[in-house]
Design a protein around this motif. Structure first.
Motif, PDB file in Angstrom:
ATOM      1  N   SER A  80       0.825  -1.215   0.000  1.00 32.56           N
ATOM      2  CA  SER A  80       0.000   0.000   0.000  1.00 32.56           C
ATOM      3  C   SER A  80       0.859   1.265   0.000  1.00 32.56           C
ATOM      4  O   SER A  80       2.061   1.215   0.277  1.00 32.56           O
ATOM      5  N   TRP A  82       0.607   3.544   2.146  1.00 36.55           N
ATOM      6  CA  TRP A  82       0.986   3.729   3.552  1.00 36.55           C
ATOM      7  C   TRP A  82       2.298   2.992   3.835  1.00 36.55           C
ATOM      8  O   TRP A  82       3.209   3.520   4.451  1.00 36.55           O
ATOM      9  N   ASP A 158       4.350  -0.595  14.077  1.00 38.36           N
ATOM     10  CA  ASP A 158       3.019  -0.407  13.483  1.00 38.36           C
ATOM     11  C   ASP A 158       2.035  -1.562  13.628  1.00 38.36           C
ATOM     12  O   ASP A 158       0.857  -1.338  13.768  1.00 38.36           O
ATOM     13  N   PHE A 176      -5.430   0.401  16.755  1.00 40.87           N
ATOM     14  CA  PHE A 176      -6.256   0.037  15.605  1.00 40.87           C
ATOM     15  C   PHE A 176      -7.733  -0.138  15.985  1.00 40.87           C
ATOM     16  O   PHE A 176      -8.622   0.107  15.173  1.00 40.87           O
ATOM     17  N   PHE A 237      -5.391  -5.501   1.847  1.00 33.85           N
ATOM     18  CA  PHE A 237      -4.787  -4.165   1.934  1.00 33.85           C
ATOM     19  C   PHE A 237      -4.323  -3.620   0.580  1.00 33.85           C
ATOM     20  O   PHE A 237      -3.584  -2.633   0.540  1.00 33.85           O
ATOM     21  N   ASP A 291      -5.947   5.419   7.015  1.00 30.29           N
ATOM     22  CA  ASP A 291      -4.542   5.646   6.618  1.00 30.29           C
ATOM     23  C   ASP A 291      -4.224   7.128   6.445  1.00 30.29           C
ATOM     24  O   ASP A 291      -3.286   7.634   7.029  1.00 30.29           O
TER      25      ASP A 291
END
Ligand code: AHR
Length: 357
Positions: A80, A82, A158, A176, A237, A291
């Motif tokens: 991604s 991100w 992360d 999250f 994702f 994101d």
């Protein structure tokens, strides 16, 4: 010299398991930034003051010997925008601080087995600290135990790993579950608290997917009885799979009013599918994702998406600062939490020029 040779070796051995990208410092020098940030405030007890003295001594020794901080980082892949921003943040910090730090970087191409191989390599090379964004939550106990045995601290970046607390030093990242809850509240506002929605989930088994689903679904169930999640499926994702799954959702569900995507890339794929189906994303079907990448801000500014919950990927500096503390024997918090914001379509045009990723 020895470190450089080791890192070249590491790059070479990683090529064999499809890992890529090594970044080395250009010159050697004193580990000034890597030294611990010890202040009087931290030394609030006699015991702590004693501990601090030892840390300072360790750091000064490293500084005097011109030793670099060597961090091995096992990245998930490039699934991604991100993820690319996080990689860039790590590699840029290493490049800009090449006199103090050395980065051994592995791209595991979304495979846990490659991340495990990379960690084993880092252990063999004797890095100071291992950083890892775990592709999935489980299956790390053995390799983390090996790192512990070798005296190398593991920093989770992360995403979380489902292991006992003594097997990793710290987790740096977002909440999250909270992101999922914030997304649910925004979706409810956009829909006037009623309607059928679909959910695009992240990688199966990843903490970012599991927790974003839990947070969102629980909030909808608890507070919005007239919103129904009619379908929920993984899009891994990625933009391509987000589009593919949305196409099938549109074929088998009539009257979808909203899409919740666990990341912006899947939302961008869903937007393409909605347009190809002759509907208007952002209007006929509301889009909420997570994101905060540039692409979703552009979509919001164009009226094709409605909201993104930011998740900060610019974690490079924090990774190295934390690694320096660990190398110096300082204690770090078990969870260094990122602060996330919510951005809606009406803010997009104004905010877009200043977005950093
Ligand atoms: O772990 C963070 C998630 O991983 C991001 O939200 C997603 O885009 C990435 O692939």
């Amino acid at each position: 010299m020895k470190k450089r040779f080791l890192s070249m070796l590491l790059c070479a051995s990683m090529a064999a398991v499809s890992l890529a990208g090594c970044s080395n410092g250009a010159s050697s020098g004193a580990a000034t930034t890597a030294a611990p940030q010890t202040t009087a405030a931290q030394a609030d007890t006699a015991a702590k003051a004693e501990e601090t003295k030892t840390e300072e001594t360790t750091a000064k020794t490293a500084e005097a010997s011109g030793e670099k901080l060597v961090v091995g980082f096992a990245q998930i892949g490039q699934e991604s925008g991100w993820r690319d921003a996080e990689t860039l943040s790590i590699q840029t910090y290493a490049a800009e601080n090449g006199d103090k730090v050395e980065l051994l970087f592995a791209d595991a191409q979304q495979k846990q087995e490659n991340q495990i191989k990379a960690i084993k390599n880092f252990i063999e090379q004797g890095v100071d600290v291992i950083g890892l964004a775990p592709v999935v939550e489980t299956g790390w106990d053995q390799v983390f135990a090996e790192a512990k045995e070798a005296g190398i601290p593991v920093v989770l970046l992360d995403r979380r790993a489902d292991v006992s607390e003594d097997l990793f030093a710290t987790f740096i990242g977002s909440d999250f579950i909270e992101e999922g809850k914030m997304a649910a509240k925004e979706m409810a506002k956009l829909l006037g608290e009623k309607g059928k929605i679909v959910e695009l989930e992240g990688t199966v088994g990843a903490s970012a997917a599991t927790d974003r689903k839990t947070g969102f679904d629980d909030e909808i169930k608890a507070s919005y009885p007239n919103i129904e999640i009619v379908a929920s499926q993984t899009g891994d994702f990625t933009r391509a799979q987000g589009k593919e799954v949305m196409e099938s959702f549109l074929k088998s569900n009539k009257d979808i009013k909203g899409v919740y995507a666990h990341n912006d890339d899947m939302a961008l794929g869903a937007i393409e599918a909605i347009k190809e189906a002759g509907l208007k994303p952002g209007e006929d079907i509301k889009i909420v994702s997570i994101d905060g990448v540039r692409g979703i801000f552009e979509a919001m500014a164009a009226g094709e998406a409605n909201c993104t919950v930011e998740c900060n990927p610019l974690l490079g500096p924090l990774l190295f600062e934390t690694a320096a503390k660990l190398k110096a024997g300082q204690s770090v918090d078990k969870w260094v939490k990122s602060v996330d914001g919510v951005f809606t379509a009406d803010m997009a045009a104004k905010v877009l020029p200043d977005r950093k990723y």
